[in-house]
Design an enzyme around this catalytic site. Sequence first.
Site, short mmCIF file in Angstrom:
data_model
loop_
_atom_site.label_atom_id
_atom_site.label_comp_id
_atom_site.label_asym_id
_atom_site.label_seq_id
_atom_site.Cartn_x
_atom_site.Cartn_y
_atom_site.Cartn_z
N LYS A 77 0.76 -1.10 0.09
CA LYS A 77 0.02 -0.02 -0.13
C LYS A 77 0.93 1.19 0.14
O LYS A 77 1.72 1.11 0.58
CB LYS A 77 -0.83 0.05 1.23
CG LYS A 77 -1.86 1.04 1.41
CD LYS A 77 -2.74 0.75 2.51
CE LYS A 77 -3.88 1.83 2.76
NZ LYS A 77 -4.90 1.39 3.86
N SER A 152 -9.28 1.53 3.25
CA SER A 152 -8.51 2.18 2.24
C SER A 152 -7.47 1.57 1.55
O SER A 152 -6.70 1.91 0.70
CB SER A 152 -7.85 3.44 2.94
OG SER A 152 -6.88 2.91 4.20
N SER A 176 -9.65 -0.93 7.21
CA SER A 176 -9.17 -0.79 5.85
C SER A 176 -8.51 -1.93 5.20
O SER A 176 -8.20 -1.96 3.98
CB SER A 176 -8.19 0.60 5.73
OG SER A 176 -9.10 1.63 6.06
#
Length: 439
Positions: A77, A152, A176
């Site tokens: 990420k 996310s 997330s």
Amino acid sequence: MDKRTAGELGRAIGAGKVHPVELVEAQLAAIDAHPLAPRIYARLTPDRARAEAMAAAGRARAGLRKGLLDGVPLSWKDLFDTAGTPTEAGSALLRHRTPAADAEVLARATLAGLVCLGKTHMSELAFSGLGLNPVTATPPSVNDPDAVAGGSSSGAAASVAFGLAPAAIGSDTGGSVRIPAAWNDLVGLKTTAGLLPLTGTVPLCESFDTVGPLARSVEDCALLLGILDGQPAPDLRGAELRGARLLVLETVALDGLRPEPAAAFDRSVARLAAAGARVERLEAPEVAEAMALAPVLFTAEAYAIWRDVIEAAPQKMFPRILERFRSGAGFSAADYVAGWRRLRGLRQIWADRVGSADAVILPTAPILPPHAKRLMTDDAYYVSENLLALRNTRIANLLGLCAVTLPAGEPSCGISLMGPAYGEARLLRLAAAAETALG
């Protein structure tokens, strides 16, 4: 498209059936050829990946592999610092931000021989469970390319689900890791806050931020946890459900479920019971009280961390995310301190209530992935879906728990198991047995 798990690839490398360099080249080629890859990867690190794969190949030849996953590629990420490669956390506010050192968890993975493929798109500054990001890119759901992937860690989940990485590392502040994992039919592990280091990780809300893997199997999550934690991976051998006490959380978690997640959850619970688990129902009023504290605890801290950066250039942000950050300005220090004092009390009430249970179970998300274009044009739709997306997952963050989501047998539906703080090894054993029961 190679859909083998990270563990399967690691065993194939160890057996001489897969060459780490060929594996990385195949992954890079698949990314380059995939039409949706620009919506999944923010940037690749091909030179680094090739160098790390060559080193892994040399160790394999010499019989000096560092572990089962030595030579297996991962995506990361885009809030984990990568030395010499921009890390922008999905925000124009951080454009061209280039760290000098790797995040500590990335450094640990590299030391264990894992290969860094690149950085994946994400919700802006990690402050949304939808995965909608008009500032950089909105990754697609594997089951509907017009729908969001969940946030996310949106690109992290999409990279694995579309076969563009064997596994990924994301972060989870309110769901997330688990929401994008569920919406893309993956396994996602939310670790206990404080278990894994956040050094070199772009923060959202440091009191709740956690690091966790997204993968195709519980085994992969266990293996990656061991590497990131610097400890032996949890032993999943012989895991079974027979006699396990599972509590279905009815407070908040079952309210307003859409038909597909509701049906998938009911079928999953029936399968767990058929495998020998003892399933009971749980009412826990403290959950509702804890949820009411979320606005002050999350937004006040997030705005305190980002206020100066945001207010220097607010026009660079997606207005919805800007509005969410700014909502934290309305709380006082007294509100925040009082909220935390009460939350600690609620955590103890919860622990006393569920202490003898093996896990608490609930639907990972009450909704399916919303459609991206409609989120941009329909205000009421955005508000309703945004509120629901992280509702169930946020429970574990507020109560300080570890949690894992498993595919629930229907597209984009997940079932979550929650365990006590620092109970990851026990929870993953239970999840491995549940994974088998759920098929």
